[in-house]
Write a protein that holds these residues in place. Structure first.
Motif, PDB file in Angstrom:
ATOM      1  N   VAL A   4       0.863  -1.181   0.000  1.00  0.00           N
ATOM      2  CA  VAL A   4       0.000   0.000   0.000  1.00  0.00           C
ATOM      3  C   VAL A   4       0.896   1.226   0.000  1.00  0.00           C
ATOM      4  N   THR A   5       0.979   1.934  -1.119  1.00  0.00           N
ATOM      5  CA  THR A   5       1.743   3.178  -1.138  1.00  0.00           C
ATOM      6  C   THR A   5       0.894   4.275  -0.497  1.00  0.00           C
ATOM      7  N   GLY A   6       1.573   5.215   0.158  1.00  0.00           N
ATOM      8  CA  GLY A   6       0.816   6.209   0.915  1.00  0.00           C
ATOM      9  C   GLY A   6       0.092   5.565   2.074  1.00  0.00           C
ATOM     10  N   GLY A   7       0.684   4.513   2.614  1.00  0.00           N
ATOM     11  CA  GLY A   7      -0.015   3.681   3.588  1.00  0.00           C
ATOM     12  C   GLY A   7      -0.083   4.226   4.993  1.00  0.00           C
ATOM     13  N   LEU A   8       0.502   5.409   5.244  1.00  0.00           N
ATOM     14  CA  LEU A   8       0.327   6.051   6.541  1.00  0.00           C
ATOM     15  C   LEU A   8      -0.608   7.252   6.446  1.00  0.00           C
ATOM     16  N   ALA A  34       5.982  10.070   9.205  1.00  0.00           N
ATOM     17  CA  ALA A  34       6.757   9.051   9.896  1.00  0.00           C
ATOM     18  C   ALA A  34       5.984   8.374  11.019  1.00  0.00           C
ATOM     19  N   GLU A  35       4.998   9.055  11.569  1.00  0.00           N
ATOM     20  CA  GLU A  35       4.282   8.510  12.718  1.00  0.00           C
ATOM     21  C   GLU A  35       3.369   7.372  12.279  1.00  0.00           C
ATOM     22  N   ILE A  36       3.500   6.251  12.957  1.00  0.00           N
ATOM     23  CA  ILE A  36       2.683   5.078  12.648  1.00  0.00           C
ATOM     24  C   ILE A  36       1.448   5.088  13.537  1.00  0.00           C
ATOM     25  N   PRO A  37       0.250   5.045  12.969  1.00  0.00           N
ATOM     26  CA  PRO A  37      -0.964   5.027  13.798  1.00  0.00           C
ATOM     27  C   PRO A  37      -0.953   3.855  14.769  1.00  0.00           C
ATOM     28  N   SER A  38      -1.536   4.062  15.926  1.00  0.00           N
ATOM     29  CA  SER A  38      -1.528   3.018  16.959  1.00  0.00           C
ATOM     30  C   SER A  38      -2.144   1.727  16.459  1.00  0.00           C
ATOM     31  N   GLY A 171     -12.346  11.044   8.517  1.00  0.00           N
ATOM     32  CA  GLY A 171     -12.226  10.202   9.698  1.00  0.00           C
ATOM     33  C   GLY A 171     -10.862  10.321  10.340  1.00  0.00           C
ATOM     34  N   PRO A 172     -10.509   9.373  11.212  1.00  0.00           N
ATOM     35  CA  PRO A 172      -9.220   9.401  11.889  1.00  0.00           C
ATOM     36  C   PRO A 172      -8.058   9.532  10.918  1.00  0.00           C
ATOM     37  N   LEU A 173      -7.106  10.386  11.251  1.00  0.00           N
ATOM     38  CA  LEU A 173      -5.881  10.711  10.529  1.00  0.00           C
ATOM     39  C   LEU A 173      -6.072  11.816   9.508  1.00  0.00           C
ATOM     40  N   SER A 298     -10.208  12.132  21.130  1.00  0.00           N
ATOM     41  CA  SER A 298      -9.950  12.378  22.545  1.00  0.00           C
ATOM     42  C   SER A 298      -8.514  12.011  22.922  1.00  0.00           C
ATOM     43  N   GLY A 299      -7.888  11.148  22.112  1.00  0.00           N
ATOM     44  CA  GLY A 299      -6.522  10.771  22.415  1.00  0.00           C
ATOM     45  C   GLY A 299      -5.555  10.989  21.262  1.00  0.00           C
ATOM     46  N   ASN A 300      -6.037  11.639  20.196  1.00  0.00           N
ATOM     47  CA  ASN A 300      -5.210  11.830  19.004  1.00  0.00           C
ATOM     48  C   ASN A 300      -5.440  13.212  18.413  1.00  0.00           C
TER      49      ASN A 300
END
Length: 302
Positions: A4-8, A34-38, A171-173, A298-300
């Motif tokens: 998956v390119t652009g996978g973050l 660089a940050e990897i989602p939890s 949504g998230p991210l 609430s946490g991100n």
């Protein structure tokens, strides 16, 4: 293993998550983020990659046994439209080169609901003739060009193209102040304790929650047989601002938000083809998506 390119990014990360949930091994690439989602930590391989670097892209094939590619990497246009088109076209062509060189089974590429702009028939479905229309943004123009480039580039290769006409996804991210979707900025204002400007209750249109979009793409990559090369990816129904406000008020007792009467819901994508071929059905309605997104935020930060 599925690449998956652009996978973050937002859609890429949720696609990777859904693929993992389906039992697939996944490698994601990212150039700037660089940050990897939890929800992906420890579950996927992560490669730093500038997709415009052909040699680096093709070198992935020496480190991973890639069976399928989902190409979602892309850039945001700056002041120079030629630079934008050059960057994203180079990335696409390198991904197509890799697909042919590695002999993958399927190559999925992100298109957009914007290809239907100018079509009078609604909801928008894949068999509509795409109209000639002034396009509102460079990204939409590029996505419209992506479709024939991809299908022609893969002819005779044995690689099945899968054109993803992705709806209005949030949504998230996602950037909480994104100019491309009004929902995250509206919710962000509420989370800051602000009272956002009034919306027309009936306004709205196509909307898809990112986890649903990711799961739809994952199903398109893992379903044994696909009968088509082009699929709408969205919720399959329109939403209205009334539903957004109702969803926020349901989880925040006493919250006062202004709604103006009237409005126009706008067109949305028909996902009948997607559902028939993969069994996909969205897991989130508007209320459930709002509740899930507020919990996530609430946490991100995004």
């Amino acid at each position: 293993m599925i690449l998956v390119t652009g996978g973050l990014g937002m859609i890429g990360a949720h696609t990777a998550r859904a693929l993992v949930d389906l039992g697939q091994e996944v490698v994601v690439t990212s150039h700037r983020r660089a940050e990897i989602p939890s929800f992906l930590a420890g579950k996927v391989a992560v490669e730093r990659l500038d997709v415009t670097d052909r040699d680096a892209f093709l070198a992935l094939g020496g480190r991973y046994d890639v069976s399928d590619i989902v190409h979602l990497a892309g850039s945001i246009p700056g002041e120079d439209p030629v630079a934008f088109f050059r960057t994203d076209m180079t990335g696409l062509l390198n991904a197509l080169d890799a697909a042919r060189a590695w002999g993958v089974r399927r190559f999925a590429v992100a298109s957009s609901l914007g290809v239907y702009l100018g079509a009078s028939e609604t909801p928008w479905h894949e068999e509509l003739a795409l109209p000639t229309a002034d396009l509102p943004h460079l990204i939409v123009a590029f996505k419209k060009a992506v479709e024939p480039i991809t299908t022609h580039a893969l002819q005779g290769s044995g690689v099945q193209p899968v054109v993803l006409r992705i709806g209005s996804t949030w949504g998230p991210l996602m950037d909480p102040e994104s100019p491309f979707n009004a929902i995250p900025p509206y919710i962000s204002a509420v989370l800051r304790g602000e009272r956002p400007g009034p919306l027309h209750a009936g306004d709205g249109g196509d909307s898809c929650y990112a986890p649903d979009a990711g799961r739809a793409i994952a199903l398109l990559m893992t379903t044994e047989t696909l009968r088509h090369d082009t699929y709408n990816v969205s919720s399959g129904r329109g939403f209205t601002h009334r539903e957004l406000v109702d969803g926020l008020q349901a989880i925040t007792p006493g919250l006062e938000l202004d709604l103006l009467p009237g409005g126009q819901p706008g067109p949305h994508l028909d996902i009948t083809r997607l559902t028939k071929d993969t069994g996909f059905a969205p897991a989130f309605d508007v209320a459930a998506a709002v509740a899930d997104y507020v919990a996530w935020r609430s946490g991100n930060p995004r």
